[in-house]
Design an enzyme around this catalytic site. Structure first.
Site, mmCIF file in Angstrom:
data_model
loop_
_atom_site.group_PDB
_atom_site.id
_atom_site.type_symbol
_atom_site.label_atom_id
_atom_site.label_comp_id
_atom_site.label_asym_id
_atom_site.label_seq_id
_atom_site.Cartn_x
_atom_site.Cartn_y
_atom_site.Cartn_z
ATOM 1 C CB THR A 1 -34.690 -25.506 5.521
ATOM 2 O OG1 THR A 1 -34.049 -26.144 6.624
ATOM 3 C CG2 THR A 1 -34.089 -25.985 4.225
ATOM 4 C CB CYS A 2 -34.749 -23.443 10.512
ATOM 5 S SG CYS A 2 -33.178 -22.593 10.633
#
Length: 993
Positions: A960-961
């Site tokens: 996700t980052c």
């Protein structure tokens, strides 16, 4: 003709033979000397005359001399044009502007301290003197027993001329001095007094001496055109003929039909409606001249005949002076003079006489005729250039001269000068500076002089007129093309920032009322200088000189921005934004990446310290700039947030089944430094792997839980879509403090969370007052009802509404001082304002303060205040502008994947078939955020790479980052669709027990 009356002196002052003195009624005598009297003055010890530029003085009876002396002609080298007699001696002003002083022994000498200064006016009190120069400076000398020099309380007095610096920059029209007090009058009619005030002669409402010039505010906007000081009283004359007097009234010298003192300026009502053209004060009496009737009126002490009415008594109201008949019909009174115990009227035959007195000249100001002379082509170029250089040096070296130029004289508007009105004619300024800017040589000369003048500006000006220069110079500098514009802009910025707080407030008021073009020009000037500096920093590496200079420009921009916001001016936020800051952030990002990716190599080669120094240098610059967020665009603000340097890691170790319990217990113990300066890492006891997915899952789930109705922490609107703080608590107050910490952590860690609150929440965090519009967002029905009350065109009383309301089950009096107060047309705005204020502020004050305390424990206030309320909500909550085409366009592919790869083609076909909610779920799966980041879908840079170690049952994975999607190569589209849907609905280990 010279008419005189009062105490007996040598017949006719020896100006003519005794038999040539004409005696009129009431003790008035008149003489017509062969050489016309050009100017004269009478003091305590002497009376003096100027004829053909030569000075003659006559000693009067005094304590030291019990008889009159003989008229004595002084042998002076210079031709004299003005004379003023004081208590002991006299002061002379020569034609060239030189000043000479005469002592009680009639010895004359130049006042050396005024050499090389062109004096245009002089004034004397009993033991002090005042001079006004052509460039607007006030100089004083003599005794300072009561502060009459205006220097400061502890100044002992001075035999040499001293500059009254507090009056610097004020364009003066006149100076005056009395017994032990002094006055000056500005071109816009503002009166300043100082010195002895025992009888209220300063007009300030008290009897306290003043040691520095002080504005007589009660005379503001009275259009004062002249002022005269007596022994202990003062008189002013307004345009139109109104006379004000104040101070000692013991002899009736104030003309108010009383013998009492007046501490405030008071109109002489007996003269109301008369066209008074002159007013002059003697020791204890006053004279006025009325143009229309050619009459002189007198009042005050008359015991020695100085009132000229045939009586030897005091008069407290104006009485006509019995002038000779020919004076009324054949002569025009040019100068009226009230001395110690004498009165004089200097007249000339109509229509005029070449020998009549030379009027006091004013300070030098820039006007259109002067500019036309500079641009003249009729004179030889060398002559014009020399003349222009001389004039420019005089005008532009003096702030007073500039401040006195370009006054709005139409309808006497410049007399309205105040803290709200600058008195400038902006159209005149614009055309004048436009003419100047067309001539390169003129502008070049102006630049040199203005630079010197800027250094001399007083940071603590006495009057508001001195602030005009700060409005004029930006317009002038803007037209300088490349003539050292940045240097002048920097010097101007420095001087603005040095102004005292009161002057800052006035200047900001002036800015708020500038014409649109001027205001935008002001912004453009300082933004352009800031842009230039920032560009040099981005390209120049480390430059400490630029680093210290840059903040001056952006601080001015921030000041103007606040003015525009407060005054609701028609100027957009984009006018202040400096896009080059993004380049600065790119440089910092490159340095940070270099450090992160090449730490070992840099350390091994010994270059690491140089990179750290660069990082600190750029961080320091950005930290200074971020306190002035108006120059940052939204992208730059978000980039700054993203690229902060963290001091360490703050770990939270949690059970997925007890998020609130575990997080609250650890947040209670966390320090402010851990919350603000450390990067948050989340670990789950079920799987202790370090991954950014954990943090985003944590924020997503913890906010869903806290903001759900079951938490009982908040109240909700009718359709359960919006939350607000409760007026009555159902849970312990500490939860709101911890909830605030969580919100602050989310902000710090660039996490978009579920926070269904109206804009009022984000306004309150930024100390911006919530509005009715914000209430409408939370409670549409109530808000629109209140709006209806405001818009109702009939009588509101017909609705029978009261200030008593019910909120959250409690009856509230919006106006406790008046219970049961009815809503009317006149108070409905107040009613609505109090209603909104109660709901969004007062009813939640205690609980919101707990939330706010927690929020700012977790994040720096300066970081939060970078954003506008709408932006702050966007940072924390994101937006709902789901443009899926942009997501597709911005996606990049890695490894064996490319846009035409069969798996990628199938993926996008599957994505297009997803429902709206499924697409949102995919965004949550990919980024950890269910909503679009504040910068829009273009900020989501999805990367897709093949996942090779898998079976056909393996689910897609996301980092996700980095918005990175690991996608298995499925054999069938149906399989791909099923696995994508399963992945986006996977709870990642979160379940209910």
């Amino acid at each position: 003709m010279l008419c005189f009356w009062g105490a007996q002196v040598r017949e006719g002052f020896e100006l003519v033979k005794p038999d040539q003195v004409k005696h009129g009624d009431s003790g008035i005598r008149s003489v017509c000397p062969k050489s016309a009297v050009q100017d004269m003055s009478a003091g305590r010890s002497f009376v003096g005359f100027i004829r053909d530029g030569k000075v003659s003085v006559l000693r009067l009876r005094s304590e030291d001399y019990d008889h009159d002396g003989k008229l004595k002609q002084l042998q002076l080298k210079n031709k004299i044009r003005l004379i003023v007699c004081g208590g002991d001696g006299a002061v002379f002003l020569a034609n060239g502007g030189n000043v000479l002083i005469m002592d009680k022994s009639t010895v004359c000498k130049p006042l050396k301290s005024l050499d090389n200064r062109q004096v245009i006016q002089i004034a004397c009190g009993d033991h002090h003197s005042v001079a006004l120069t052509k460039d607007g400076q006030v100089l004083v000398w003599g005794e300072n027993s009561h502060g009459q020099l205006g220097l400061r309380k502890d100044h002992p007095g001075s035999p040499s001329a001293q500059h009254v610096q507090s009056l610097s920059g004020i364009p003066l029209a006149q100076i005056s001095a009395g017994g032990d007090h002094s006055f000056v009058l500005s071109l816009s009619g503002v009166v300043f007094g100082w010195g002895k005030n025992s009888a209220g002669q300063l007009g300030l409402g008290d009897t306290t001496d003043r040691h520095v010039p002080t504005a007589v505010n009660s005379l503001n906007q009275k259009k004062t055109v002249s002022i005269s000081c007596g022994g202990e009283h003062t008189a002013t004359l307004s345009k139109g003929g109104t006379v004000f007097t104040f101070g000692s009234g013991g002899c009736g010298q104030l003309g108010h039909n009383s013998f009492r003192d007046e501490h405030h300026p008071r109109v002489v009502t007996e003269l109301w409606g008369s066209e008074v053209s002159q007013v002059t004060c003697g020791r204890h009496h006053t004279l006025v001249s009325v143009t229309s009737s050619k009459l002189i009126y007198s009042f005050g002490c008359g015991t020695q005949g100085q009132l000229g009415n045939g009586e030897m008594i005091n008069k407290s109201v104006p009485y006509p002076v019995d002038l000779p008949t020919e004076c009324n019909h054949e002569y025009t009174i040019e100068k009226l003079l009230a001395g110690e115990n004498h009165s004089f009227a200097l007249s000339f035959k109509e229509p005029g006489n070449e020998s009549k007195p030379n009027p006091s000249r004013g300070i030098l100001t820039l006007d259109d005729r002067m500019i036309e002379r500079w641009l003249s082509k009729s004179e030889p170029r060398k002559v014009v250039k020399k003349m222009a250089k001389k004039d420019i040096n005089k005008v532009f070296s003096s702030a007073a001269s500039l401040n006195g130029s370009f006054l709005k004289t139409s309808c006497d508007q410049h007399y309205q000068t105040s803290e709200d009105h600058c008195g400038l004619d902006f159209d005149l300024v614009k055309t004048s500076f436009a003419k100047l800017s067309k001539n390169e040589s003129l502008i070049s000369e102006v630049v040199k002089v203005v630079e010197q003048m800027l250094r001399s500006l007083n940071p603590n000006p006495t009057g508001v007129e001195s602030l005009r220069v700060y409005l004029l110079l930006p317009e002038l500098i803007r037209r300088l093309q490349k003539h050292r514009r940045t240097e002048l802009t920097e010097a101007l910025a420095s001087k603005i920032l040095q102004l005292d707080p009161d002057s800052h407030k006035v200047l900001e008021k002036y800015w708020s009322k500038l014409p649109d073009g001027w205001l935008k020009g002001l912004v453009k000037l300082f933004r352009k200088a800031s842009t230039s500096m920032i560009g040099r920093i981005a390209a120049d590496s480390m430059n400490l000189d630029i680093k210290t200079r840059l903040p001056k420009f952006v601080q001015i921009l921030a000041m103007v921005y606040q003015v525009c916001c407060s005054a609701n001016r028609n100027i957009t936020k984009s006018d202040f934004i400096i896009n080059e800051i993004n380049d600065l952030l790119d440089v910092l990002q490159t340095i940070n990446d270099d450090m992160n990716n090449n730490w070992v190599m840099l350390n091994w080669t010994g270059q690491i310290q140089a990179v750290i120094d660069q990082q600190n240098y750029y961080n320091a610059i950005l930290k200074n700039l971020i306190s002035l967020p108006c120059i940052f665009n939204l992208e730059a603000k978000c980039s700054y947030m993203k690229n902060r340097v963290w001091q360490g890691c703050f770990p939270l170790t949690l059970r997925r089944t007890a998020l609130l319990e575990d997080s609250f217990s650890q947040l209670r113990m966390a320090t402010q430094q851990q919350l603000r300066e450390f990067w948050l890492s989340v670990f789950y006891t079920e799987d202790m792997r370090k991954t950014d997915v954990n943090k985003r899952d944590f924020f997503h789930n913890v906010f869903e839980e806290l903001c759900a109705p079951e938490s009982q922490m908040f109240m909700y609107n009718d359709n359960q879509t919006m939350s607000w703080f409760p007026a009555q608590l159902s849970v312990e107050k500490e939860k709101y403090f911890l909830f605030g910490i969580l919100c602050g952590l989310a902000f710090n860690n660039n996490s978009v969370v579920h926070l269904p609150f109206p804009l009022a929440l984000f306004k309150k965090l930024l100390n911006v007052k919530p509005s009715l519009e914000n209430l409408i967002e939370f409670d549409s029905c109530l808000g629109k009802s209140l709006q209806y009350i405001l818009d109702y065109s009939e009588d509101v009383e017909e609705m029978e509404m009261y200030y008593t309301i019910i909120w959250h089950g409690i009856e509230i009096e919006l106006d406790p001082a008046e219970p049961g107060k009815m809503v009317t047309n006149s108070n409905r705005e107040d009613f609505v304002d109090k209603y909104v204020d109660y709901i969004l502020n007062k009813s939640v004050e205690e609980v919101f303060e707990e939330f706010k305390r927690g929020f700012f424990k977790a994040c720096d206030r300066c970081m939060v205040e970078m954003f506008e309320p709408e932006e702050l909500r966007g940072v924390l909550v994101g937006n709902e502008e789901y443009d899926w085409d942009i997501l597709k366009q911005n996606t990049t592919y890695e490894g064996s994947f490319y846009a035409g790869h069969p798996t990628i083609v199938s993926f996008w076909e599957v994505f297009d078939e997803l429902t709206s909610n499924e697409k949102k779920a995919f965004l949550l799966f990919l980024t950890g955020f269910e909503k679009v980041p504040i910068l829009g879908m273009s900020a989501v840079k999805m990367r897709v790479r093949p996942l090779f170690i898998f079976t056909q049952d393996h689910l897609p994975q996301a980092l996700t980052c980095h918005a990175l999607l690991d996608l298995p190569v499925y054999q069938k589209k149906e399989t791909l669709k099923a696995k994508v849907i399963e992945a986006i609905h996977h709870k990642r280990g979160f379940w209910e027990e």
